[in-house]
Design an enzyme around this catalytic site. Structure first.
Site, PDB file in Angstrom:
ATOM      1  N   SER A   1       0.869  -1.179   0.000  1.00  0.00           N
ATOM      2  CA  SER A   1       0.000   0.000   0.000  1.00  0.00           C
ATOM      3  C   SER A   1       0.904   1.227   0.000  1.00  0.00           C
ATOM      4  O   SER A   1       2.101   1.119   0.320  1.00  0.00           O
ATOM      5  CB  SER A   1      -0.851  -0.006   1.279  1.00  0.00           C
ATOM      6  OG  SER A   1      -1.285   1.295   1.612  1.00  0.00           O
TER       7      SER A   1
ATOM      8  N   TYR B   1      -1.674  -1.166  10.485  1.00  0.00           N
ATOM      9  CA  TYR B   1      -1.736  -1.312   9.020  1.00  0.00           C
ATOM     10  C   TYR B   1      -0.409  -0.840   8.414  1.00  0.00           C
ATOM     11  O   TYR B   1       0.200  -1.522   7.597  1.00  0.00           O
ATOM     12  CB  TYR B   1      -2.907  -0.491   8.498  1.00  0.00           C
ATOM     13  CG  TYR B   1      -3.266  -0.738   7.052  1.00  0.00           C
ATOM     14  CD1 TYR B   1      -4.136  -1.762   6.694  1.00  0.00           C
ATOM     15  CD2 TYR B   1      -2.735   0.055   6.031  1.00  0.00           C
ATOM     16  CE1 TYR B   1      -4.477  -1.988   5.359  1.00  0.00           C
ATOM     17  CE2 TYR B   1      -3.061  -0.164   4.711  1.00  0.00           C
ATOM     18  CZ  TYR B   1      -3.934  -1.180   4.374  1.00  0.00           C
ATOM     19  OH  TYR B   1      -4.263  -1.405   3.049  1.00  0.00           O
TER      20      TYR B   1
HETATM   21  N1  LIG Z   1      -8.742  -1.197  -0.842  1.00  0.00           N
HETATM   22  C1  LIG Z   1      -7.758  -0.356  -0.676  1.00  0.00           C
HETATM   23  O1  LIG Z   1      -7.952   0.859  -0.591  1.00  0.00           O
HETATM   24  C2  LIG Z   1      -6.363  -0.874  -0.608  1.00  0.00           C
HETATM   25  C3  LIG Z   1      -6.072  -2.179  -0.281  1.00  0.00           C
HETATM   26  N2  LIG Z   1      -4.778  -2.587  -0.227  1.00  0.00           N
HETATM   27  C4  LIG Z   1      -4.446  -3.972   0.083  1.00  0.00           C
HETATM   28  O2  LIG Z   1      -4.946  -4.826  -0.911  1.00  0.00           O
HETATM   29  C5  LIG Z   1      -5.169  -6.121  -0.375  1.00  0.00           C
HETATM   30  C6  LIG Z   1      -6.539  -6.627  -0.791  1.00  0.00           C
HETATM   31  O3  LIG Z   1      -7.513  -5.798  -0.205  1.00  0.00           O
HETATM   32  P1  LIG Z   1      -8.918  -5.449  -0.845  1.00  0.00           P
HETATM   33  O4  LIG Z   1      -9.103  -6.160  -2.114  1.00  0.00           O
HETATM   34  O5  LIG Z   1      -9.067  -4.015  -0.765  1.00  0.00           O
HETATM   35  O6  LIG Z   1      -9.855  -6.050   0.283  1.00  0.00           O
HETATM   36  P2  LIG Z   1     -11.074  -7.080   0.298  1.00  0.00           P
HETATM   37  O7  LIG Z   1     -11.650  -7.036   1.651  1.00  0.00           O
HETATM   38  O8  LIG Z   1     -11.972  -6.831  -0.861  1.00  0.00           O
HETATM   39  O9  LIG Z   1     -10.330  -8.490   0.047  1.00  0.00           O
HETATM   40  C7  LIG Z   1      -9.462  -9.020   0.992  1.00  0.00           C
HETATM   41  C8  LIG Z   1      -9.711 -10.508   1.097  1.00  0.00           C
HETATM   42  O10 LIG Z   1      -8.766 -11.054   2.025  1.00  0.00           O
HETATM   43  C9  LIG Z   1      -9.427 -12.049   2.763  1.00  0.00           C
HETATM   44  N3  LIG Z   1      -8.734 -12.326   4.021  1.00  0.00           N
HETATM   45  C10 LIG Z   1      -8.735 -11.595   5.153  1.00  0.00           C
HETATM   46  N4  LIG Z   1      -8.054 -12.214   6.120  1.00  0.00           N
HETATM   47  C11 LIG Z   1      -7.585 -13.366   5.589  1.00  0.00           C
HETATM   48  C12 LIG Z   1      -6.795 -14.428   6.087  1.00  0.00           C
HETATM   49  N5  LIG Z   1      -6.371 -14.439   7.353  1.00  0.00           N
HETATM   50  N6  LIG Z   1      -6.485 -15.441   5.255  1.00  0.00           N
HETATM   51  C13 LIG Z   1      -6.942 -15.460   3.981  1.00  0.00           C
HETATM   52  N7  LIG Z   1      -7.696 -14.481   3.455  1.00  0.00           N
HETATM   53  C14 LIG Z   1      -8.017 -13.444   4.250  1.00  0.00           C
HETATM   54  C15 LIG Z   1     -10.813 -11.490   2.993  1.00  0.00           C
HETATM   55  O11 LIG Z   1     -11.741 -12.512   3.354  1.00  0.00           O
HETATM   56  C16 LIG Z   1     -11.104 -10.863   1.651  1.00  0.00           C
HETATM   57  O12 LIG Z   1     -11.763 -11.738   0.779  1.00  0.00           O
HETATM   58  C17 LIG Z   1      -4.979  -6.003   1.128  1.00  0.00           C
HETATM   59  O13 LIG Z   1      -3.705  -6.505   1.466  1.00  0.00           O
HETATM   60  C18 LIG Z   1      -5.044  -4.499   1.358  1.00  0.00           C
HETATM   61  O14 LIG Z   1      -4.316  -4.104   2.483  1.00  0.00           O
HETATM   62  C19 LIG Z   1      -3.757  -1.743  -0.504  1.00  0.00           C
HETATM   63  C20 LIG Z   1      -3.992  -0.455  -0.824  1.00  0.00           C
HETATM   64  C21 LIG Z   1      -5.303   0.090  -0.923  1.00  0.00           C
HETATM   65  C1  LIG Z   2      -2.571   7.397   2.257  1.00  0.00           C
HETATM   66  C2  LIG Z   2      -2.525   5.971   2.494  1.00  0.00           C
HETATM   67  C3  LIG Z   2      -3.156   5.223   1.365  1.00  0.00           C
HETATM   68  C4  LIG Z   2      -3.495   3.906   1.860  1.00  0.00           C
HETATM   69  C5  LIG Z   2      -4.192   3.072   0.857  1.00  0.00           C
HETATM   70  C6  LIG Z   2      -4.682   1.885   1.607  1.00  0.00           C
HETATM   71  O1  LIG Z   2      -3.930   0.969   1.857  1.00  0.00           O
HETATM   72  C7  LIG Z   2      -6.040   1.901   2.004  1.00  0.00           C
HETATM   73  C8  LIG Z   2      -6.490   1.058   2.922  1.00  0.00           C
HETATM   74  C9  LIG Z   2      -7.849   1.136   3.275  1.00  0.00           C
HETATM   75  C10 LIG Z   2      -8.326   0.805   4.440  1.00  0.00           C
HETATM   76  C11 LIG Z   2      -7.468   0.572   5.626  1.00  0.00           C
HETATM   77  C12 LIG Z   2      -7.775   1.680   6.547  1.00  0.00           C
HETATM   78  C13 LIG Z   2      -6.940   2.588   6.957  1.00  0.00           C
HETATM   79  C14 LIG Z   2      -5.525   2.664   6.616  1.00  0.00           C
HETATM   80  C15 LIG Z   2      -5.368   3.896   5.828  1.00  0.00           C
HETATM   81  C16 LIG Z   2      -4.307   4.612   5.815  1.00  0.00           C
HETATM   82  C17 LIG Z   2      -3.136   4.317   6.591  1.00  0.00           C
HETATM   83  C18 LIG Z   2      -2.420   5.576   6.870  1.00  0.00           C
HETATM   84  C19 LIG Z   2      -1.450   5.217   7.891  1.00  0.00           C
HETATM   85  C20 LIG Z   2      -0.727   6.377   8.456  1.00  0.00           C
HETATM   86  O2  LIG Z   2       0.426   6.161   8.827  1.00  0.00           O
HETATM   87  O3  LIG Z   2      -1.295   7.463   8.584  1.00  0.00           O
END
Ligand SMILES: NC(=O)C1=CN([C@@H]2O[C@H](COP(=O)(O)OP(=O)(O)OC[C@H]3O[C@@H](n4cnc5c(N)ncnc54)[C@H](O)[C@@H]3O)[C@@H](O)[C@H]2O)C=CC1
Ligand SMILES: CCCCCC(=O)/C=C/C=C\C/C=C\C/C=C\CCCC(=O)O
Length: 304
Positions: free
Chosen positions: A137, A154
């Site tokens: 991220s 996070y």
């Molecule tokens: N949505 C956002 O704004 C952003 C997300 N990310 C990262 O992208 C990745 C995917 O997230 P999203 O698609 O947004 O979320 P999402 O919630 O749509 O998908 C995440 C999936 O991971 C699964 N999961 C959670 N815990 C688990 C475990 N212990 N073992 C196996 N599966 C598990 C959930 O059941 C879910 O299906 C995460 O690592 C997140 O931190 C990074 C930057 C931005």
């Molecule tokens: C500006 C940070 C962009 C982060 C994108 C991302 O990973 C989004 C995650 C969404 C949900 C998780 C919730 C909160 C975490 C978001 C930002 C972390 C900022 C951490 C910090 O050090 O301020």
């Protein structure tokens, strides 16, 4: 040339929905076979059924596996190998929201990535080829965007993932290059997935406060293919709306060298403060640039 997707087998964690589902779909479209895992069995089974209709039962399977559990990792890998073939691509994607607490964040998004990575090195190493793509991220590269210490779990996890990814190109004794395994990371800005919606139900609030739109799942998905196409070991790609992918430099290397140069120049000049701050480092950087510019100009003058 890029890393070949066609004909290879991939594992995508957290693939029931969100980015993981999109990565799975794109890899299938490019001719890979995919085992996606998740702890959400209900959504996982539905996604499996949809994807099998589109891409064939022989090409995609769902496996229930928790990334925090060693036995689940082993059985996920075994099942993928048995049903689809030797695994060459691992996408460490599973994740949760920051509000679920720092320990769960670190367990799932840092230790979970570590468990997958070291198992991948073991298994892919035997086949002398593989790629690990870690979904980090922007919070893995920069910190302190929010004023809430509660969300720092996070940030802790994502910073750790970047550290792990950047260790690959130089790791010695070269188990990685010797075994042909590379790693890179994707670092998206906020994107419209359930994870984000569970944290902040009204996404327009983020868009208003940051004056930046949130990404679509498709935009993040596309960047996985670009990363595999570039195939640069240790690269960490920042994904931000309406700009190209940014191969984000490793601040440690560049800023470390500049900071030490600043300290050395000050010491030679007879001035040794207890601590030097950024204005001094930047001033020395600018000074060095000017010196290099003039050296270059003189050399050019002498040659011609
Ligand atoms: N949505 C956002 O704004 C952003 C997300 N990310 C990262 O992208 C990745 C995917 O997230 P999203 O698609 O947004 O979320 P999402 O919630 O749509 O998908 C995440 C999936 O991971 C699964 N999961 C959670 N815990 C688990 C475990 N212990 N073992 C196996 N599966 C598990 C959930 O059941 C879910 O299906 C995460 O690592 C997140 O931190 C990074 C930057 C931005
Ligand atoms: C500006 C940070 C962009 C982060 C994108 C991302 O990973 C989004 C995650 C969404 C949900 C998780 C919730 C909160 C975490 C978001 C930002 C972390 C900022 C951490 C910090 O050090 O301020």
């Amino acid at each position: 040339m890029g890393y070949q997707i066609q004909g290879n087998v991939a594992i995508v964690t957290g693939g029931s929905q969100g980015f993981g589902k999109e990565f799975t779909k794109l890899l299938l479209k490019k001719g890979a076979k995919v085992a996606f895992s998740d702890i959400n069995v209900e959504v996982g089974r539905q996604t499996e059924s949809d994807l099998q209709k589109e891409f064939g039962k022989e090409n995609v399977i769902f496996v229930r596996a928790d990334v925090t559990n060693d036995e689940d990792w082993t059985s996920l890998w075994d099942e993928a190998e048995m049903k689809l073939g030797a695994v060459a691509i691992l996408v460490n994607n599973a994740g949760i929201g920051a509000s679920l607490g720092w320990e769960r964040n670190v367990d799932i998004m840092l230790k979970g990535v570590g468990k997958g990575t070291f198992l991948a090195l073991d298994r892919m190493g035997k086949n002398m080829s593989g790629r690990i793509i870690n979904i980090a991220s922007i919070a893995g590269i920069a910190s302190g965007f929010t004023s809430k210490i509660e969300v720092s779990g996070y940030t802790m996890a994502k910073h750790g993932v970047i550290g792990l990814t950047r260790s690959f190109p130089r790791a010695r004794p070269a188990p990685f290059s010797k075994y042909g395994v590379k790693a890179y990371a994707l670092c998206p800005w906020f994107a419209d997935t359930q994870l984000l919606r569970e944290e902040i139900s009204d996404l327009s609030k983020i868009e208003r406060s940051t004056k930046t739109r949130v990404l679509t799942v498709e935009e993040v998905g596309k960047s996985l293919l670009t990363a595999l196409e570039k195939d640069k070991d240790g690269a960490c790609y920042l994904i931000f709306p309406d700009v190209p992918l940014i191969d984000f430099p490793n601040c440690n290397e560049n800023l470390f060298a500049l900071s030490v140069a600043a300290g050395w120049i000050l010491k030679k000049a007879g001035y040794e403060p207890d601590v030097i701050g950024w204005p001094v480092v930047l001033a020395v950087g600018a000074l060095l640039l000017i010196i290099f510019y003039y050296i270059f100009a003189i050399l050019k003058f002498m040659v011609w």
